[in-house]
Design an enzyme around this catalytic site. Structure first.
Site, PDB file in Angstrom:
ATOM      1  N   PRO A   1       0.777  -1.232   0.000  1.00 19.06           N
ATOM      2  CA  PRO A   1       0.000   0.000   0.000  1.00 19.06           C
ATOM      3  C   PRO A   1       0.816   1.295   0.000  1.00 19.06           C
ATOM      4  O   PRO A   1       0.242   2.379  -0.089  1.00 19.06           O
ATOM      5  CB  PRO A   1      -0.812  -0.108   1.289  1.00 19.06           C
TER       6      PRO A   1
ATOM      7  N   ASP B   1       1.677   1.086 -11.945  1.00 19.33           N
ATOM      8  CA  ASP B   1       0.430   1.843 -11.773  1.00 19.33           C
ATOM      9  C   ASP B   1       0.642   3.125 -10.980  1.00 19.33           C
ATOM     10  O   ASP B   1       1.636   3.269 -10.290  1.00 19.33           O
ATOM     11  CB  ASP B   1      -0.525   1.015 -10.915  1.00 19.33           C
TER      12      ASP B   1
ATOM     13  N   LYS C   1      -3.719   4.528 -13.877  1.00 22.00           N
ATOM     14  CA  LYS C   1      -5.112   4.868 -14.143  1.00 22.00           C
ATOM     15  C   LYS C   1      -5.654   5.640 -12.960  1.00 22.00           C
ATOM     16  O   LYS C   1      -5.518   5.202 -11.830  1.00 22.00           O
ATOM     17  CB  LYS C   1      -5.965   3.604 -14.319  1.00 22.00           C
TER      18      LYS C   1
ATOM     19  N   GLY D   1      -0.728  -2.611  -3.641  1.00 21.23           N
ATOM     20  CA  GLY D   1      -1.409  -3.588  -2.784  1.00 21.23           C
ATOM     21  C   GLY D   1      -1.144  -5.008  -3.244  1.00 21.23           C
ATOM     22  O   GLY D   1      -0.013  -5.388  -3.530  1.00 21.23           O
ATOM     23  N   ASP D   2      -2.217  -5.785  -3.327  1.00 22.61           N
ATOM     24  CA  ASP D   2      -2.132  -7.166  -3.808  1.00 22.61           C
ATOM     25  C   ASP D   2      -2.701  -7.210  -5.231  1.00 22.61           C
ATOM     26  O   ASP D   2      -3.775  -6.643  -5.483  1.00 22.61           O
ATOM     27  CB  ASP D   2      -2.961  -8.076  -2.881  1.00 22.61           C
TER      28      ASP D   2
ATOM     29  N   ILE E   1      -6.389  -8.406  -5.715  1.00 25.50           N
ATOM     30  CA  ILE E   1      -7.522  -7.768  -5.035  1.00 25.50           C
ATOM     31  C   ILE E   1      -7.812  -6.440  -5.726  1.00 25.50           C
ATOM     32  O   ILE E   1      -7.029  -5.490  -5.640  1.00 25.50           O
ATOM     33  CB  ILE E   1      -7.242  -7.585  -3.528  1.00 25.50           C
TER      34      ILE E   1
ATOM     35  N   THR F   1      -2.406  -5.996   0.913  1.00 27.14           N
ATOM     36  CA  THR F   1      -3.501  -5.217   0.349  1.00 27.14           C
ATOM     37  C   THR F   1      -3.812  -4.001   1.232  1.00 27.14           C
ATOM     38  O   THR F   1      -3.476  -3.988   2.430  1.00 27.14           O
ATOM     39  CB  THR F   1      -4.741  -6.118   0.153  1.00 27.14           C
TER      40      THR F   1
ATOM     41  N   MET G   1     -12.044   2.054  -3.349  1.00 22.75           N
ATOM     42  CA  MET G   1     -12.571   2.932  -4.404  1.00 22.75           C
ATOM     43  C   MET G   1     -13.976   3.422  -4.036  1.00 22.75           C
ATOM     44  O   MET G   1     -14.847   3.521  -4.897  1.00 22.75           O
ATOM     45  CB  MET G   1     -12.629   2.180  -5.757  1.00 22.75           C
TER      46      MET G   1
ATOM     47  N   GLY H   1      -2.848   5.496   3.216  1.00 23.94           N
ATOM     48  CA  GLY H   1      -2.483   4.616   4.330  1.00 23.94           C
ATOM     49  C   GLY H   1      -1.061   4.088   4.240  1.00 23.94           C
ATOM     50  O   GLY H   1      -0.569   3.807   3.144  1.00 23.94           O
TER      51      GLY H   1
HETATM   52  N1  SAH Z   1      -4.827  -3.969  -5.472  1.00 25.47           N
HETATM   53  C1  SAH Z   1      -4.984  -2.887  -4.516  1.00 25.47           C
HETATM   54  C2  SAH Z   1      -6.324  -2.188  -4.650  1.00 25.47           C
HETATM   55  C3  SAH Z   1      -6.539  -1.489  -5.960  1.00 25.47           C
HETATM   56  S1  SAH Z   1      -8.060  -0.617  -6.019  1.00 25.47           S
HETATM   57  C4  SAH Z   1      -4.805  -3.450  -3.102  1.00 25.47           C
HETATM   58  O1  SAH Z   1      -4.771  -4.660  -2.923  1.00 25.47           O
HETATM   59  O2  SAH Z   1      -4.692  -2.654  -2.174  1.00 25.47           O
HETATM   60  C5  SAH Z   1      -7.572   1.004  -5.561  1.00 25.47           C
HETATM   61  C6  SAH Z   1      -8.150   1.368  -4.212  1.00 25.47           C
HETATM   62  O3  SAH Z   1      -7.386   0.785  -3.157  1.00 25.47           O
HETATM   63  C7  SAH Z   1      -8.095   2.860  -3.907  1.00 25.47           C
HETATM   64  O4  SAH Z   1      -9.172   3.543  -4.510  1.00 25.47           O
HETATM   65  C8  SAH Z   1      -8.214   2.847  -2.402  1.00 25.47           C
HETATM   66  O5  SAH Z   1      -9.548   2.633  -2.003  1.00 25.47           O
HETATM   67  C9  SAH Z   1      -7.416   1.617  -2.030  1.00 25.47           C
HETATM   68  N2  SAH Z   1      -6.025   1.944  -1.660  1.00 25.47           N
HETATM   69  C10 SAH Z   1      -4.907   1.512  -2.245  1.00 25.47           C
HETATM   70  N3  SAH Z   1      -3.803   1.973  -1.621  1.00 25.47           N
HETATM   71  C11 SAH Z   1      -4.258   2.721  -0.587  1.00 25.47           C
HETATM   72  C12 SAH Z   1      -3.616   3.467   0.440  1.00 25.47           C
HETATM   73  N4  SAH Z   1      -2.288   3.540   0.551  1.00 25.47           N
HETATM   74  N5  SAH Z   1      -4.397   4.112   1.336  1.00 25.47           N
HETATM   75  C13 SAH Z   1      -5.745   4.046   1.257  1.00 25.47           C
HETATM   76  N6  SAH Z   1      -6.390   3.355   0.305  1.00 25.47           N
HETATM   77  C14 SAH Z   1      -5.672   2.705  -0.599  1.00 25.47           C
END
Ligand code: SAH
Length: 262
Positions: free
Chosen positions: A29, A52, A74, A106-107, A110, A135, A186, A215
């Site tokens: 994250p 990304d 994106k 993240g992952d 997911i 994630t 999201m 975060g």
């Molecule tokens: N594959 C990613 C999620 C992608 S969708 C995962 O596993 O975390 C993108 C959404 O993830 C963002 O709109 C937000 O809701 C969340 N997100 C990703 N990184 C974040 C972060 N550092 N802090 C808060 N929300 C985050």
């Protein structure tokens, strides 16, 4: 220098070129310390890194300086590179014999469309592997002192996309049950709808909620309140933000350990 047999015809010479491959890697994250050792290893071996918007600068700094970087980020509603084209970039780079890392926030499995990208690689016969990442739900909950489950509060966790309008319909009666934690990815632009639907389906208006922006990074901000305030709170934060709903959010007052700017 590669030595080829002198009699080797051109066709066979091509087939002797190193086979490319793609590693789909979760970047976590934000905090680079949350990368797995395997992710770091893959990042440092890559010839090409396709990444990304959500991949932090801290993580990108770990990419080898001589590696090619391709940004395919994106932003919601602003699709810089269509998914089809991203798939094509991965296939083409691997076909050129490159070691490609597809780096995702993240992952990758997911809400990351990682599955779709692998399907395209499978069709093209490209070798691939997957490195899971932390994630946003795990990272944000840890760095905001909100355990996703707790014996006194929640026996299950739901990871939900706020883009369900495009991606499918949500089961609101199920989501409005107590003793579970809801985590919306999201969800910012849908915060009003989430508040409305959960309330309509019987979740108490005073259910605790938290919004976590950026975060796990130095710019993390956390806002807490109750369900009836969700849509107003959402106007105070920017993307990327995660919404956590459920009584576990109360634990933050005791368990928060990470200094943030909220
Ligand atoms: N594959 C990613 C999620 C992608 S969708 C995962 O596993 O975390 C993108 C959404 O993830 C963002 O709109 C937000 O809701 C969340 N997100 C990703 N990184 C974040 C972060 N550092 N802090 C808060 N929300 C985050």
């Amino acid at each position: 220098m590669d030595y080829l047999p002198l009699s080797c015809p051109p066709k066979d010479r091509d087939s002797l070129q190193a086979e490319g491959e793609v590693a789909l890697v979760g970047a976590g994250p934000g905090d680079a310390g949350l990368l797995t050792l395997k992710a770091l290893q893959q990042i440092q071996l890559a010839d090409v890194v396709v990444y990304d918007r959500l991949v932090s600068d801290e993580v990108l700094n770990l990419v080898r300086h001589d590696a090619e970087r391709i940004f395919v980020g994106k932003a919601s509603g602003n699709h810089c590179v269509p998914q089809q084209q991203i798939n094509q970039i991965l296939v083409e780079q691997a076909q050129r014999g490159k070691r490609v890392v597809r780096l995702k926030g993240g992952d990758p499995f997911i809400f990351g469309r990682g599955g779709e990208e692998l399907e395209a690689l499978a069709v093209a016969g490209i070798r691939f592997s997957v490195v899971p990442g932390i994630t946003a739900a795990s990272g944000c909950s840890a760095y905001s002192g909100i355990p996703l489950t707790h014996r006194d509060h929640a026996q299950s966790v739901r990871l939900i996309t706020g883009h369900a309008k495009q991606d499918g319909v949500l089961d609101w009666p199920c989501l409005a049950q107590e003793k579970q934690t809801l985590v919306f990815y999201m969800g910012l632009s849908q915060a009003g709808e989430i508040q409305h639907q959960l309330t309509q389906h019987g979740l108490a208006v005073n259910t605790p909620v938290a919004l976590i922006e950026n975060g796990t990074t130095a710019s993390q901000r956390v806002f807490t309140g109750e369900l009836w305030q969700l849509s107003a709170l959402a106007t105070q934060v920017i993307s990327p933000s995660l919404i956590i709903i459920g009584s576990v959010v109360q634990l933050r007052s005791k368990l928060n350990w990470f200094p943030d700017n909220g």
